[in-house]
Design a protein around this motif. Sequence first.
Motif, PDB file in Angstrom:
ATOM      1  N   ARG A 281       2.568  18.063  13.677  1.00 18.85           N
ATOM      2  CA  ARG A 281       3.202  18.129  14.990  1.00 18.85           C
ATOM      3  C   ARG A 281       2.431  19.065  15.914  1.00 18.85           C
ATOM      4  O   ARG A 281       2.256  18.769  17.094  1.00 18.85           O
ATOM      5  CB  ARG A 281       4.661  18.590  14.857  1.00 18.85           C
ATOM      6  CG  ARG A 281       5.607  17.533  14.345  1.00 18.85           C
ATOM      7  CD  ARG A 281       5.733  16.340  15.281  1.00 18.85           C
ATOM      8  NE  ARG A 281       6.486  16.618  16.470  1.00 18.85           N
ATOM      9  CZ  ARG A 281       7.575  15.946  16.858  1.00 18.85           C
ATOM     10  NH1 ARG A 281       8.014  14.930  16.133  1.00 18.85           N
ATOM     11  NH2 ARG A 281       8.193  16.250  17.968  1.00 18.85           N
ATOM     12  N   SER A 282       1.972  20.188  15.365  1.00 21.08           N
ATOM     13  CA  SER A 282       1.232  21.121  16.209  1.00 21.08           C
ATOM     14  C   SER A 282      -0.040  20.483  16.746  1.00 21.08           C
ATOM     15  O   SER A 282      -0.473  20.771  17.861  1.00 21.08           O
ATOM     16  CB  SER A 282       0.880  22.389  15.427  1.00 21.08           C
ATOM     17  OG  SER A 282       2.057  23.124  15.192  1.00 21.08           O
ATOM     18  N   LEU A 283      -0.626  19.619  15.948  1.00 22.09           N
ATOM     19  CA  LEU A 283      -1.826  18.912  16.401  1.00 22.09           C
ATOM     20  C   LEU A 283      -1.503  17.937  17.535  1.00 22.09           C
ATOM     21  O   LEU A 283      -2.225  17.844  18.530  1.00 22.09           O
ATOM     22  CB  LEU A 283      -2.432  18.150  15.203  1.00 22.09           C
ATOM     23  CG  LEU A 283      -3.669  17.287  15.468  1.00 22.09           C
ATOM     24  CD1 LEU A 283      -4.869  18.171  15.780  1.00 22.09           C
ATOM     25  CD2 LEU A 283      -3.962  16.392  14.264  1.00 22.09           C
ATOM     26  N   LEU A 284      -0.388  17.224  17.374  1.00 22.21           N
ATOM     27  CA  LEU A 284      -0.094  16.105  18.285  1.00 22.21           C
ATOM     28  C   LEU A 284       0.815  16.475  19.459  1.00 22.21           C
ATOM     29  O   LEU A 284       0.766  15.834  20.510  1.00 22.21           O
ATOM     30  CB  LEU A 284       0.540  14.952  17.500  1.00 22.21           C
ATOM     31  CG  LEU A 284      -0.388  14.311  16.464  1.00 22.21           C
ATOM     32  CD1 LEU A 284       0.369  13.303  15.609  1.00 22.21           C
ATOM     33  CD2 LEU A 284      -1.566  13.623  17.147  1.00 22.21           C
TER      34      LEU A 284
ATOM     35  N   GLU B  33       0.847  -1.193   0.000  1.00 19.57           N
ATOM     36  CA  GLU B  33       0.000   0.000   0.000  1.00 19.57           C
ATOM     37  C   GLU B  33       0.884   1.246   0.000  1.00 19.57           C
ATOM     38  O   GLU B  33       2.102   1.149  -0.018  1.00 19.57           O
ATOM     39  CB  GLU B  33      -0.928  -0.018   1.225  1.00 19.57           C
ATOM     40  CG  GLU B  33      -1.856  -1.230   1.233  1.00 19.57           C
ATOM     41  CD  GLU B  33      -2.731  -1.296   2.488  1.00 19.57           C
ATOM     42  OE1 GLU B  33      -2.736  -0.328   3.278  1.00 19.57           O
ATOM     43  OE2 GLU B  33      -3.391  -2.329   2.672  1.00 19.57           O
ATOM     44  N   ASP B  34       0.248   2.391   0.028  1.00 19.45           N
ATOM     45  CA  ASP B  34       1.009   3.627  -0.116  1.00 19.45           C
ATOM     46  C   ASP B  34       0.394   4.749   0.716  1.00 19.45           C
ATOM     47  O   ASP B  34      -0.360   5.558   0.203  1.00 19.45           O
ATOM     48  CB  ASP B  34       1.035   4.017  -1.608  1.00 19.45           C
ATOM     49  CG  ASP B  34       2.000   5.169  -1.867  1.00 19.45           C
ATOM     50  OD1 ASP B  34       2.937   5.356  -1.068  1.00 19.45           O
ATOM     51  OD2 ASP B  34       1.796   5.887  -2.856  1.00 19.45           O
ATOM     52  N   TRP B  35       0.679   4.756   2.025  1.00 16.89           N
ATOM     53  CA  TRP B  35       0.233   5.846   2.889  1.00 16.89           C
ATOM     54  C   TRP B  35       1.293   6.078   3.957  1.00 16.89           C
ATOM     55  O   TRP B  35       1.990   5.140   4.365  1.00 16.89           O
ATOM     56  CB  TRP B  35      -1.143   5.555   3.514  1.00 16.89           C
ATOM     57  CG  TRP B  35      -1.309   4.155   4.033  1.00 16.89           C
ATOM     58  CD1 TRP B  35      -1.826   3.086   3.356  1.00 16.89           C
ATOM     59  CD2 TRP B  35      -0.920   3.646   5.331  1.00 16.89           C
ATOM     60  NE1 TRP B  35      -1.789   1.951   4.135  1.00 16.89           N
ATOM     61  CE2 TRP B  35      -1.258   2.266   5.352  1.00 16.89           C
ATOM     62  CE3 TRP B  35      -0.343   4.211   6.465  1.00 16.89           C
ATOM     63  CZ2 TRP B  35      -1.010   1.459   6.467  1.00 16.89           C
ATOM     64  CZ3 TRP B  35      -0.104   3.407   7.579  1.00 16.89           C
ATOM     65  CH2 TRP B  35      -0.448   2.043   7.568  1.00 16.89           C
ATOM     66  N   PRO B  36       1.451   7.317   4.370  1.00 13.11           N
ATOM     67  CA  PRO B  36       2.518   7.613   5.344  1.00 13.11           C
ATOM     68  C   PRO B  36       2.081   7.366   6.779  1.00 13.11           C
ATOM     69  O   PRO B  36       0.908   7.543   7.121  1.00 13.11           O
ATOM     70  CB  PRO B  36       2.765   9.110   5.132  1.00 13.11           C
ATOM     71  CG  PRO B  36       1.437   9.637   4.680  1.00 13.11           C
ATOM     72  CD  PRO B  36       0.755   8.526   3.917  1.00 13.11           C
ATOM     73  N   MET B  37       3.042   6.968   7.610  1.00  7.84           N
ATOM     74  CA  MET B  37       2.825   7.044   9.047  1.00  7.84           C
ATOM     75  C   MET B  37       3.011   8.518   9.429  1.00  7.84           C
ATOM     76  O   MET B  37       3.969   9.163   8.986  1.00  7.84           O
ATOM     77  CB  MET B  37       3.831   6.170   9.798  1.00  7.84           C
ATOM     78  CG  MET B  37       3.553   4.685   9.637  1.00  7.84           C
ATOM     79  SD  MET B  37       4.608   3.668  10.701  1.00  7.84           S
ATOM     80  CE  MET B  37       6.197   3.853   9.909  1.00  7.84           C
ATOM     81  N   ILE B  38       2.079   9.013  10.236  1.00  7.54           N
ATOM     82  CA  ILE B  38       2.037  10.453  10.511  1.00  7.54           C
ATOM     83  C   ILE B  38       2.344  10.708  11.988  1.00  7.54           C
ATOM     84  O   ILE B  38       1.772  10.021  12.830  1.00  7.54           O
ATOM     85  CB  ILE B  38       0.633  11.006  10.175  1.00  7.54           C
ATOM     86  CG1 ILE B  38       0.344  10.790   8.674  1.00  7.54           C
ATOM     87  CG2 ILE B  38       0.511  12.477  10.539  1.00  7.54           C
ATOM     88  CD1 ILE B  38      -1.055  11.216   8.237  1.00  7.54           C
ATOM     89  N   PRO B  39       3.197  11.686  12.298  1.00 13.51           N
ATOM     90  CA  PRO B  39       3.850  12.645  11.403  1.00 13.51           C
ATOM     91  C   PRO B  39       5.226  12.211  10.865  1.00 13.51           C
ATOM     92  O   PRO B  39       5.803  12.940  10.055  1.00 13.51           O
ATOM     93  CB  PRO B  39       4.031  13.873  12.302  1.00 13.51           C
ATOM     94  CG  PRO B  39       4.114  13.346  13.690  1.00 13.51           C
ATOM     95  CD  PRO B  39       3.330  12.071  13.725  1.00 13.51           C
ATOM     96  N   LEU B  40       5.736  11.042  11.244  1.00 10.53           N
ATOM     97  CA  LEU B  40       7.125  10.692  10.903  1.00 10.53           C
ATOM     98  C   LEU B  40       7.398  10.762   9.403  1.00 10.53           C
ATOM     99  O   LEU B  40       8.453  11.224   8.968  1.00 10.53           O
ATOM    100  CB  LEU B  40       7.444   9.276  11.418  1.00 10.53           C
ATOM    101  CG  LEU B  40       8.846   8.759  11.067  1.00 10.53           C
ATOM    102  CD1 LEU B  40       9.925   9.616  11.706  1.00 10.53           C
ATOM    103  CD2 LEU B  40       9.008   7.307  11.499  1.00 10.53           C
ATOM    104  N   GLU B  41       6.461  10.293   8.589  1.00  5.42           N
ATOM    105  CA  GLU B  41       6.739  10.174   7.154  1.00  5.42           C
ATOM    106  C   GLU B  41       6.164  11.345   6.342  1.00  5.42           C
ATOM    107  O   GLU B  41       5.961  11.218   5.134  1.00  5.42           O
ATOM    108  CB  GLU B  41       6.248   8.817   6.631  1.00  5.42           C
ATOM    109  CG  GLU B  41       7.029   7.671   7.286  1.00  5.42           C
ATOM    110  CD  GLU B  41       6.664   6.291   6.792  1.00  5.42           C
ATOM    111  OE1 GLU B  41       7.571   5.442   6.712  1.00  5.42           O
ATOM    112  OE2 GLU B  41       5.478   6.040   6.498  1.00  5.42           O
ATOM    113  N   ILE B  42       5.897  12.447   7.009  1.00  6.40           N
ATOM    114  CA  ILE B  42       5.490  13.685   6.341  1.00  6.40           C
ATOM    115  C   ILE B  42       6.667  14.664   6.445  1.00  6.40           C
ATOM    116  O   ILE B  42       7.280  14.795   7.503  1.00  6.40           O
ATOM    117  CB  ILE B  42       4.265  14.322   7.039  1.00  6.40           C
ATOM    118  CG1 ILE B  42       3.096  13.327   7.107  1.00  6.40           C
ATOM    119  CG2 ILE B  42       3.879  15.632   6.359  1.00  6.40           C
ATOM    120  CD1 ILE B  42       2.256  13.239   5.878  1.00  6.40           C
TER     121      ILE B  42
END
Lengths: 412, 63
Positions: free
Chosen positions: A112-115, A94-103
């Motif tokens: 990051r501001s959200l988390l 599949e093709d989706w990022p782990m967030i926020p590490l892969e953004i």
Amino acid sequence: MRAVAHPIPDHVPETLVGQFNLFTAPGMTPTPMGDPHAAIGMLLSGPPIFFAPGNTRNGEGTWVVVRAEDQRHVLQDGVTFSSNRNIFSSALGEDWPMIPLEIDPPAHGHWRSLLNPLLSPRRVMHLEPIVRQRAVDLIEGIKAKGTSCDVMQDFCFPFAVSIFLQFLGIGWERLHEFVDWANDLLHGTPAERTAAAHTIVAFLDDLRDLRRQEPTDDFMTFVTQAEIEGRPLTDLEVRGMAVLLFIAGLDTVAAAIGFDLYYLAQNIEQQNSLRAEPDRILLAAEEMLRAFPTVTPVRRATRDVEIHSVLIRAGDLIACPSMTANRDPKEFSDPDQIILDREDNRHVAFAYGPHRCLGSHLARREIVIGLEEWLARIPEFHIKSGSTPMTHGGFVFGVENLMLDWSAKEAN
Amino acid sequence: MRVKVDASKCQGHARCWTWAPNLFHLNDEGYLDPGDIDVPENEELNARRAVKGCPERALTLEE
């Protein structure tokens, strides 16, 4: 598979191709009573940057940046050195990022501001009583069963998993199910890893859908209700955050506590001194984070760039092992000495730059509390006679089969 | 004594706050806001530890 010769890109000079590899070098393969941090520390006597063929799970080679100053340069520049690799999803096709590490920046900053507020130092202080209770429950359970245990399977791993469950508002009674999934995902055969990844993704997707219908006050409810740049999050974005929360805080924290106990089981004087003076554990935990960090961040160059006049081509991978930076003599005095009261200790166990471990404050509390409660409740412990702890390298260093025995003291 | 803060380099490690919680105030995200910090005499040792503890090199001491 890794015995096969790995391709070396044309632009890599032969003189910069190293023998080292995080998976196959001496001390990186599963090693009885090993010291993988000392083994990788040997790189500090070599060139500051070299190419390591086959240095990833899929066989792609990486550059290895050895020194702290150079790692800081790479990891602080999230635009030139991208973290967008979709490693978890690509393993599932599949093709989706782990967030926020892969953004990457600048979008990364919004996530990051959200988390960040959820895992800030102040917020983590409020979690302390729960974290401590989990540690106490597990250790008292171990004590009730005897005077030895496999501390990874019986304490470190379930402790880390239990904090994740707490975040997701999932009951303690499902702990063993999650520990099994995590074990398969992180330590299983390739087939077990893939199966566990599907199971975990399906579980987290279901939980997301449930929390959308029936909100509560946990992490998943927060992200399903959150907005990013004025819009709600997509299903894949919620999944990307939940998966990262799951995998980032398990092996890493468990291995950190494991390496600390492995060290203390072999250095009885230090063990007893911390038990006698628990106020020193806070600083000692930092020193052990420096000496026994577990993670190697990897980035991909987004443009041609030079490090020490070595040409890195756009698309090349760059690995930054925290273990070598943390033993860099230009950064630390007596780097190979473990000085439990060390004050000047700007180690890189949680990386540098915008991707600084989001969970670092929680991880620190878990490690300190885990050590405090273990030392307070378990008398002088040793590695169980006849057992053999196995250490390993890779992108997350670890120790397995760590059988600790305190029967001698208990009998007194 | 003053601590010069390069807030653009702050990544929220919070080592300064650990050493000198009275000196370094973290915002809701856990980062330092811009603005240099005057250090009272009784906090000088903690300020030194804080500056030396920053993994990002975001803090410098001015004496």
